[in-house]
Design an enzyme around this catalytic site. Structure first.
Site, PDB file in Angstrom:
ATOM      1  N   LYS A   1       3.147  -5.273 -20.113  1.00 19.22           N
ATOM      2  CA  LYS A   1       3.579  -3.869 -20.261  1.00 19.22           C
ATOM      3  C   LYS A   1       2.542  -3.095 -21.058  1.00 19.22           C
ATOM      4  CE  LYS A   1       7.165  -0.997 -22.500  1.00 19.22           C
ATOM      5  NZ  LYS A   1       8.475  -0.975 -23.187  1.00 19.22           N
TER       6      LYS A   1
ATOM      7  N   ASP B   1       5.237   5.351 -26.307  1.00 17.19           N
ATOM      8  CA  ASP B   1       6.589   5.504 -25.765  1.00 17.19           C
ATOM      9  C   ASP B   1       7.382   6.497 -26.604  1.00 17.19           C
ATOM     10  OD1 ASP B   1       9.043   5.257 -24.568  1.00 17.19           O
ATOM     11  OD2 ASP B   1       9.434   3.217 -25.298  1.00 17.19           O
TER      12      ASP B   1
ATOM     13  N   LYS C   1      13.135   9.592 -28.218  1.00 17.03           N
ATOM     14  CA  LYS C   1      13.499   8.733 -29.345  1.00 17.03           C
ATOM     15  C   LYS C   1      13.648   9.577 -30.603  1.00 17.03           C
ATOM     16  CE  LYS C   1      11.150   4.462 -27.943  1.00 17.03           C
ATOM     17  NZ  LYS C   1      12.347   3.611 -27.877  1.00 17.03           N
TER      18      LYS C   1
ATOM     19  N   ASP D   1       3.551  -0.200 -28.016  1.00 19.15           N
ATOM     20  CA  ASP D   1       4.307  -0.515 -26.799  1.00 19.15           C
ATOM     21  C   ASP D   1       3.401  -1.023 -25.662  1.00 19.15           C
ATOM     22  OD1 ASP D   1       6.860  -0.823 -25.823  1.00 19.15           O
ATOM     23  OD2 ASP D   1       7.017   1.203 -25.010  1.00 19.15           O
TER      24      ASP D   1
ATOM     25  N   ASP E   1      14.090   6.248 -21.503  1.00 23.43           N
ATOM     26  CA  ASP E   1      13.509   5.391 -22.539  1.00 23.43           C
ATOM     27  C   ASP E   1      13.500   3.917 -22.109  1.00 23.43           C
ATOM     28  OD1 ASP E   1      12.302   4.758 -24.900  1.00 23.43           O
ATOM     29  OD2 ASP E   1      14.108   4.949 -26.141  1.00 23.43           O
TER      30      ASP E   1
ATOM     31  N   GLU F   1      11.776   2.556 -19.906  1.00 22.23           N
ATOM     32  CA  GLU F   1      10.651   2.785 -18.989  1.00 22.23           C
ATOM     33  C   GLU F   1       9.850   1.515 -18.724  1.00 22.23           C
ATOM     34  OE1 GLU F   1      10.437   3.075 -22.144  1.00 22.23           O
ATOM     35  OE2 GLU F   1       8.556   2.035 -22.540  1.00 22.23           O
TER      36      GLU F   1
ATOM     37  N   ARG G   1      10.764  -1.524 -17.984  1.00 25.71           N
ATOM     38  CA  ARG G   1      11.213  -2.240 -16.775  1.00 25.71           C
ATOM     39  C   ARG G   1      10.825  -1.482 -15.511  1.00 25.71           C
ATOM     40  NH1 ARG G   1      17.313  -2.006 -18.950  1.00 25.71           N
ATOM     41  NH2 ARG G   1      16.169  -1.928 -20.916  1.00 25.71           N
TER      42      ARG G   1
HETATM   43  N1  BES Z   1       9.541   0.104 -26.174  1.00 24.04           N
HETATM   44  C1  BES Z   1      10.955   0.147 -26.296  1.00 24.04           C
HETATM   45  C2  BES Z   1      11.530  -1.105 -26.914  1.00 24.04           C
HETATM   46  C3  BES Z   1      11.354  -1.246 -28.402  1.00 24.04           C
HETATM   47  C4  BES Z   1      12.111  -0.486 -29.276  1.00 24.04           C
HETATM   48  C5  BES Z   1      10.515  -2.200 -28.910  1.00 24.04           C
HETATM   49  C6  BES Z   1      11.971  -0.668 -30.630  1.00 24.04           C
HETATM   50  C7  BES Z   1      10.393  -2.395 -30.266  1.00 24.04           C
HETATM   51  C8  BES Z   1      11.106  -1.618 -31.132  1.00 24.04           C
HETATM   52  C9  BES Z   1      11.590   0.302 -24.911  1.00 24.04           C
HETATM   53  O1  BES Z   1      10.862   1.060 -24.010  1.00 24.04           O
HETATM   54  C10 BES Z   1      12.884   1.005 -25.129  1.00 24.04           C
HETATM   55  O2  BES Z   1      12.868   2.129 -25.547  1.00 24.04           O
HETATM   56  N2  BES Z   1      13.988   0.325 -24.834  1.00 24.04           N
HETATM   57  C11 BES Z   1      15.265   0.881 -25.012  1.00 24.04           C
HETATM   58  C12 BES Z   1      16.118   0.459 -23.860  1.00 24.04           C
HETATM   59  C13 BES Z   1      17.473   1.127 -23.818  1.00 24.04           C
HETATM   60  C14 BES Z   1      17.296   2.597 -23.514  1.00 24.04           C
HETATM   61  C15 BES Z   1      18.302   0.444 -22.780  1.00 24.04           C
HETATM   62  C16 BES Z   1      15.827   0.343 -26.333  1.00 24.04           C
HETATM   63  O3  BES Z   1      15.601  -0.820 -26.646  1.00 24.04           O
HETATM   64  O4  BES Z   1      16.455   1.113 -27.042  1.00 24.04           O
HETATM   65 ZN    ZN Z   2       8.868   1.117 -24.277  1.00 27.25          ZN
HETATM   66 MN    MN Z   3      11.288   3.131 -24.179  1.00 27.91          MN
END
Ligand code: BES
Ligand code: ZN
Ligand code: MN
Length: 497
Positions: free
Chosen positions: A268, A273, A280, A291, A350, A352, A354
């Protein structure tokens, strides 16, 4: 760094600093006991007065010990003798190196591992010592106007070995351990660079550089037009809010026979992000420059692999772009079509990672790989589940899962398995498309893995969620370079099959 394996007695070893160990209850390790003898019990006398450390990782520097050739002796606490294994060796080495950097020592000899047990394979001792030393010496000061003061860089690492045979084995391992250390450092550098420097194009340039430096690696960099041509609607939906162009980066390492199916590593590469329209909250958002640590791990692994010349074929695939909010950004509720024709309702922009990965996984399949491993800072839920100690490992394939877990243990770069099962897939139900890109809050890391699974059902596939392990927060904020150690050990084991 220069390396040397030596069977000299620690007392006679010529270098700037000798590192020996002491277990709990003032018990000297073999090398420390030898030095104790040549210094007429200087060490045991200090130990008796409680002037030597005992707890694992505590370190004391002694100068000008009588009967010892080296100017400094560093005594490091090893903890309980019965519990002293490779992980403890790594910790003791890290502390020793940190203490040595405060002195002027440039050449250092390590006498920490004893014969037998965890240390019966000298090759592991070499790997863990060399990698730990490099990790402890790592500094990221590219972005400072003046480099930070770093008085001593260790230039020469000497490993004390029991006999000539062990020395010989150790010598054969130094180059590979150094290659791994450099791969880890590359992954850390890329992670630590800010998103205004480490852009998708920057990652592409880094791939090209690896290709230039190693004739066993070819690269191909693709752009938005190619994504359209492949029908990567999910990947495009993530990049479409950003000004900076996306890149689909491909590295192909050929070390095996022409007919050997490659291992595909998919990383990834979200260079920043923001969350997109599902923006966020501000606290900690700077950490979303990390990210792209999955992409960084793929680049670090590809570089190490090429330097080690492992006898296997590997393709690295990196979907890279920014996730930004703007007038052209994807809206929650938008429906897109992936490379393999599935439709996805984007309920949360968010989620994104996947979206770029599902198209990249479809693309990876075109190489007819034997195995696909994706590496991603995919979910905050994984951090909640496992913290920073273990990467999340999801795979429906027991053999692959166990190979990766074992590689993690050997490398000291741990992963913990979580389930992938139909049960969770129904969370992704959409009233309007084949499925949604998010489920509910429960089992967030597993649901994300199950989303990816839909695209690799016919493949030998594993997913590593490194959201917790790829970087440290707080006062030691910075990339860790994980899971390059795990991946390289997995590929080394593959090369031996
Ligand atoms: N890059 C983030 C995941 C992340 C968040 C990694 C905090 C490390 C610390 C990912 O893109 C994301 O935002 N995931 C969301 C998914 C949710 C919207 C289902 C998350 O984990 O909140
Ligand atoms: Zn992310
Ligand atoms: Mn995200």
């Amino acid at each position: 760094m220069q390396y040397q394996a030596s069977e000299n007695s620690p007392s006679r070893q010529i270098c700037d600093c000798i590192v020996v160990g002491i277990y709990e209850k003032r018990s000297l390790n073999t090398a420390a006991a030898i030095m104790d003898k040549s210094s007429r019990s200087a060490l045991s006398q200090l130990a008796r007065k409680n002037d030597l450390p005992a707890a694992l990782g505590e370190a004391t520097v002694l100068r000008k010990l009588a009967g010892v050739k080296a100017a400094r002796v560093l005594v490091v606490g090893l903890g309980k003798k019965t519990e002293f294994g490779l992980a403890e060796l790594e910790k003791a080495t890290t502390s020793a190196v940190q203490a040595i950097t405060k002195t002027g020592a440039k050449s250092v000899a390590f006498y920490l591992a004893e014969n037998g047990g965890d240390f019966s394979d000298i090759r592991q001792v070499v790997f863990r010592t060399v990698v730990a030393a490099h990790k402890a010496l790592y500094r990221f000061d590219q972005m400072k106007s003046k480099p930070s003061k770093n008085p001593s860089r260790i230039k020469k690492l000497i490993l004390g070995c029991a006999d000539a045979a062990a020395c010989e084995e150790a010598r054969n391992e130094f180059a590979a351990a150094d290659a791994l250390s450099q791969g880890i450092a590359l992954a850390r550098d890329l992670g630590n660079l800010p998103a205004n420097v480490c852009t998708p194009d920057y990652l592409a340039d880094e791939a090209r550089r690896i290709g230039r430096d190693h004739k066993s690696v070819t690269t191909k960099i693709m752009g938005r037009k190619d994504l359209e041509k492949f029908g990567m609607g999910a990947f495009i939906s993530v990049t479409q809010g950003a000004q900076r162009p996306p890149r689909l980066i491909q590295l192909h390492y050929r070390g095996g026979a022409k007919t050997d199916a490659p291992v595909a590593l998919v990383g990834k590469g979200i260079t920043f992000d923001t969350g997109g329209i599902s923006l966020k909250p501000p606290p900690g958002m700077d950490e979303m420059k990390f990210d792209m640590c999955g992409a960084a791990a793929v680049l670090g692994t590809m570089q190490a692999l090429a330097k080690m010349q492992l006898p296997i074929n590997v393709v690295g695939i990196i979907p890279a772009c920014e996730n930004m909010p703007s007038g052209t950004a994807t809206r929650p509720g938008d429906i897109v079509t992936t490379m393999d024709g599935k439709t996805v309702e984007i309920l949360n922009t968010d989620a994104e990672g996947r979206l770029i990965l599902c198209d990249a996984l479809c693309y990876a399949k075109t190489f007819k790989p034997s195995t696909i491993i994706d590496i991603a800072t995919l979910t905050g839920a994984c951090v909640i589940a496992l913290g920073d100690h273990y990467s999340g490992l999801m795979s429906p394939h027991d053999e692959l899962a166990s190979e990766l877990l074992t590689a993690g243990v050997t490398a000291g770069d741990l992963a913990w398995r979580m389930p992938v099962a139909e049960h969770y897939v129904k969370n992704l139900k959409s009233n309007f498309a084949d499925f949604a890109n998010v489920g509910g809050r429960p089992a967030g890391a597993i649901t994300a893995a199950c989303y990816l699974w839909q695209f690799v059902k016919d493949q030998n596939w594993a997913h590593l969620d490194i959201a917790g392990s790829a970087w440290e927060s707080g006062s030691n904020k910075g990339a860790t370079g994980r899971p390059v150690g795990l991946l390289i050990r997995y590929l080394m084991n593959k090369g031996q099959q």
